[in-house]
Design a protein around this motif. Structure first.
Motif, short mmCIF file in Angstrom:
data_model
loop_
_atom_site.label_atom_id
_atom_site.label_comp_id
_atom_site.label_asym_id
_atom_site.label_seq_id
_atom_site.Cartn_x
_atom_site.Cartn_y
_atom_site.Cartn_z
N LYS A 259 0.84 -1.19 0.00
CA LYS A 259 0.00 0.00 0.00
C LYS A 259 0.88 1.25 0.00
O LYS A 259 2.06 1.19 0.37
CB LYS A 259 -0.92 0.02 1.23
N LEU A 260 0.30 2.37 -0.41
CA LEU A 260 1.03 3.63 -0.37
C LEU A 260 1.21 4.09 1.07
O LEU A 260 0.43 3.77 1.95
CB LEU A 260 0.27 4.70 -1.16
N SER A 261 2.28 4.85 1.30
CA SER A 261 2.45 5.45 2.63
C SER A 261 1.36 6.49 2.85
O SER A 261 0.87 7.12 1.92
CB SER A 261 3.84 6.08 2.75
N ASP A 262 0.99 6.66 4.10
CA ASP A 262 -0.18 7.46 4.46
C ASP A 262 0.14 8.16 5.78
O ASP A 262 0.68 7.55 6.71
CB ASP A 262 -1.38 6.51 4.59
N THR A 263 -0.20 9.44 5.86
CA THR A 263 0.14 10.24 7.04
C THR A 263 -0.22 9.56 8.36
O THR A 263 0.58 9.54 9.30
CB THR A 263 -0.58 11.60 6.97
N CYS A 264 -1.42 9.01 8.46
CA CYS A 264 -1.89 8.50 9.76
C CYS A 264 -1.07 7.33 10.27
O CYS A 264 -0.92 7.14 11.48
CB CYS A 264 -3.37 8.15 9.71
N TYR A 265 -0.49 6.52 9.35
CA TYR A 265 0.24 5.34 9.79
C TYR A 265 1.60 5.69 10.38
O TYR A 265 2.22 4.85 11.04
CB TYR A 265 0.36 4.33 8.66
N ALA A 266 2.04 6.93 10.18
CA ALA A 266 3.24 7.37 10.88
C ALA A 266 3.00 7.36 12.38
O ALA A 266 3.92 7.17 13.17
CB ALA A 266 3.64 8.77 10.41
N CYS A 294 3.28 16.39 3.44
CA CYS A 294 1.83 16.16 3.52
C CYS A 294 1.10 17.34 4.15
O CYS A 294 -0.12 17.29 4.30
CB CYS A 294 1.54 14.90 4.32
N GLN A 295 1.83 18.38 4.51
CA GLN A 295 1.17 19.60 4.95
C GLN A 295 0.41 20.20 3.77
O GLN A 295 0.88 20.15 2.63
CB GLN A 295 2.19 20.62 5.47
N SER A 296 -0.76 20.75 4.04
CA SER A 296 -1.52 21.37 2.98
C SER A 296 -0.68 22.46 2.31
O SER A 296 0.01 23.20 2.99
CB SER A 296 -2.81 21.98 3.55
N PRO A 297 -0.74 22.54 0.97
CA PRO A 297 0.11 23.52 0.26
C PRO A 297 -0.10 24.94 0.79
O PRO A 297 -1.22 25.37 1.04
CB PRO A 297 -0.37 23.41 -1.19
N VAL A 298 1.00 25.65 0.97
CA VAL A 298 0.96 26.99 1.54
C VAL A 298 0.89 28.02 0.43
O VAL A 298 1.63 27.97 -0.54
CB VAL A 298 2.21 27.25 2.40
N PHE A 329 -3.02 18.69 7.50
CA PHE A 329 -2.27 17.69 6.75
C PHE A 329 -3.21 16.91 5.83
O PHE A 329 -4.39 16.74 6.13
CB PHE A 329 -1.58 16.69 7.70
N THR A 330 -2.64 16.42 4.75
CA THR A 330 -3.38 15.58 3.82
C THR A 330 -3.00 14.11 4.03
O THR A 330 -2.03 13.80 4.72
CB THR A 330 -3.09 15.99 2.37
N LYS A 331 -3.74 13.24 3.39
CA LYS A 331 -3.48 11.80 3.50
C LYS A 331 -2.19 11.41 2.77
O LYS A 331 -1.37 10.66 3.27
CB LYS A 331 -4.67 11.04 2.91
N PHE A 332 -2.04 11.96 1.55
CA PHE A 332 -0.89 11.67 0.70
C PHE A 332 -0.19 12.98 0.32
O PHE A 332 -0.81 14.05 0.31
CB PHE A 332 -1.33 10.95 -0.58
N PRO A 333 1.10 12.92 -0.04
CA PRO A 333 1.83 14.14 -0.39
C PRO A 333 1.22 14.91 -1.57
O PRO A 333 1.30 16.14 -1.60
CB PRO A 333 3.23 13.62 -0.74
N ASP A 334 0.63 14.24 -2.52
CA ASP A 334 0.10 14.92 -3.71
C ASP A 334 -1.30 15.48 -3.52
O ASP A 334 -1.82 16.17 -4.41
CB ASP A 334 0.09 13.95 -4.91
N ASP A 335 -1.94 15.20 -2.38
CA ASP A 335 -3.27 15.75 -2.12
C ASP A 335 -3.15 17.24 -1.80
O ASP A 335 -2.11 17.72 -1.36
CB ASP A 335 -3.94 15.03 -0.95
N TYR A 345 -3.38 13.23 13.20
CA TYR A 345 -2.36 12.18 13.29
C TYR A 345 -1.03 12.60 12.67
O TYR A 345 0.02 12.06 13.03
CB TYR A 345 -2.89 10.87 12.70
N GLY A 346 -1.06 13.58 11.76
CA GLY A 346 0.19 14.15 11.30
C GLY A 346 0.91 14.86 12.44
O GLY A 346 2.13 14.69 12.64
N LEU A 347 0.17 15.64 13.23
CA LEU A 347 0.76 16.30 14.39
C LEU A 347 1.23 15.28 15.43
O LEU A 347 2.31 15.41 16.02
CB LEU A 347 -0.25 17.24 15.04
N ALA A 348 0.40 14.25 15.65
CA ALA A 348 0.75 13.23 16.63
C ALA A 348 2.05 12.52 16.25
O ALA A 348 2.91 12.26 17.11
CB ALA A 348 -0.39 12.22 16.77
N ALA A 349 2.20 12.24 14.96
CA ALA A 349 3.43 11.59 14.50
C ALA A 349 4.64 12.50 14.67
O ALA A 349 5.72 12.06 15.08
CB ALA A 349 3.28 11.18 13.03
N LEU A 350 4.46 13.79 14.38
CA LEU A 350 5.56 14.73 14.59
C LEU A 350 5.89 14.89 16.07
O LEU A 350 7.04 15.12 16.45
CB LEU A 350 5.22 16.09 13.97
#
Length: 373
Positions: A259-266, A294-298, A329-335, A345-350
């Motif tokens: 499967k593709l890597s996904d922010t939440c699984y970090a 995976c941060q939303s584009p600025v 944060f988004t699920k995938f880098p390209d989102d 969960y992006g914050l939790a992983a960081l």
């Protein structure tokens, strides 16, 4: 893609907006209102920005979702006296005769107690007798839990919720820990990970629920990886190998093989490694880089033609546009569009990576370390 910095102020704006009013796109998730609120409040707590919300009002709002028995005799009726997930699930539909309407849910109850712990509410003020006695009735003969008394799937998610509820209330009369342990062990797959139910494919979320629940119940200790002989009946070597194999070439973690890597699984897989004392074995730099992409584009506010809204901040004014544009944060880098689940969960992983500006997390409970005390 260029190197990204941790956009803390943008995330503060995102989570404060989410804590104030959810966008229309979340209307279909109204039944999960308490869980969505947990993500919003939890995100602000990780960002050290809880002062932006009214804690007393939030506590009053959360407590309004608890279902109470009409009389003590009702406690043994088979109903679960936990927390409903939303207003729409709290009351019966019009013209429907349902004197026992009660759809309190294990996941909603976990979310409610977690929010209360995060904002510093003393859970000793809650009447836990009915909650815990009715919780125990949700446990099945195989040790699993139904999430609600009206019947639903049973899997590791709800074993974890039950363990976390008992841990936060500091009262384990709500479950048979040995039966729960037996069910969890039956969910370990041939490759070392845990499936959501016995015999199913190993899954990052299921593996977290299994390991965190075993730790909360006292069956495994932190830093189990340092003494692999203390296996507690789980195959620790295989578990570690399965978890470490989930970090892929882009630095992120996948939830399952192929499967593709996904922010939440970090967080889900990284949290397992943290509990087991093996977090130092991951490629931290690569994971951080993945998460920051995976941060939303600025938007460059100096050149953007998008209408901006003044957003009050303690240091002056921070400008934000529509939530779709940045923050979260988004699920995938390209989102491009963030969602509150992956943002939390992006914050939790960081936080697990000890990112500057974030509070440390009690991994097994999913709340601030300070709130877990």
């Amino acid at each position: 893609m260029g190197k990204r910095d941790f956009e803390r102020l943008h995330h503060v704006a995102f989570f404060e907006a989410m804590a104030t009013e959810l966008p229309d796109e979340y209307a279909s998730q109204e039944v999960n209102h308490l869980t969505l609120s947990y993500f919003a409040v939890g995100g602000l707590s990780l960002l050290r920005e809880l002062d932006r919300i009214n804690k007393d009002e939030i506590a009053k709002w959360v407590l309004s979702f608890q279902v109470h028995p009409a009389a003590n005799d009702d406690i043994g009726s088979g109903l679960f006296y936990g927390f409903c997930g939303s207003r729409s699930t709290q009351f019966p539909l019009p013209n429907v005769k349902d004197p026992c309407h009660n759809v309190s849910h294990l996941a909603s109850t976990y979310s409610a107690l977690a929010i209360l712990k995060i904002i510093g509410y003393d859970l000793a003020n809650i009447d836990c007798k009915a909650l815990l006695l009715s919780l125990k009735m949700l446990q099945q003969p195989d040790g699993s839990f139904m999430p609600t008394h009206i019947g639903a799937e049973t899997d590791l998610r709800f074993v974890y919720c039950a363990a976390a509820i008992c841990s936060m209330l500091d009262d384990w009369t709500g479950m048979d820990k040995l039966k729960a342990k037996e069910y969890i062990l039956n969910c370990q797959s041939y490759d070392g990970g845990f499936g959501m139910v016995p015999g199913s494919e190993s899954h990052g979320g299921g593996t977290f629920c299994a390991v965190a629940a075993l730790h909360l119940m006292g069956f495994i200790q932190v830093d189990l990886a340092s003494d692999l002989r203390d296996s507690t009946s789980i195959d620790t070597c295989m578990l570690l190998e399965w978890c470490l194999q989930r970090q892929v070439t882009d630095g992120g973690f996948q939830g399952r093989r192929n499967k593709l890597s996904d922010t939440c699984y970090a967080f889900w897989v990284g949290g397992v490694l943290k509990i087991l004392g093996a977090y130092h074995l991951i490629d931290s730099c690569a994971l951080r880089s993945f998460l920051l992409t995976c941060q939303s584009p600025v938007i460059d506010l100096r050149t953007s033609s998008i209408s901006l809204i003044p957003f009050s901040d303690s240091s002056g004014y921070v400008f934000r546009s529509l939530l779709q544009q940045y923050g979260g944060f988004t699920k995938f880098p390209d989102d491009r569009i963030p969602d509150i689940y992956h943002s939390y969960y992006g914050l939790a992983a960081l936080s697990l990576l000890e990112e500057e500006g974030l509070e440390p997390l009690c991994v097994e409970l999913g709340i601030l370390s300070a709130a877990a005390l």
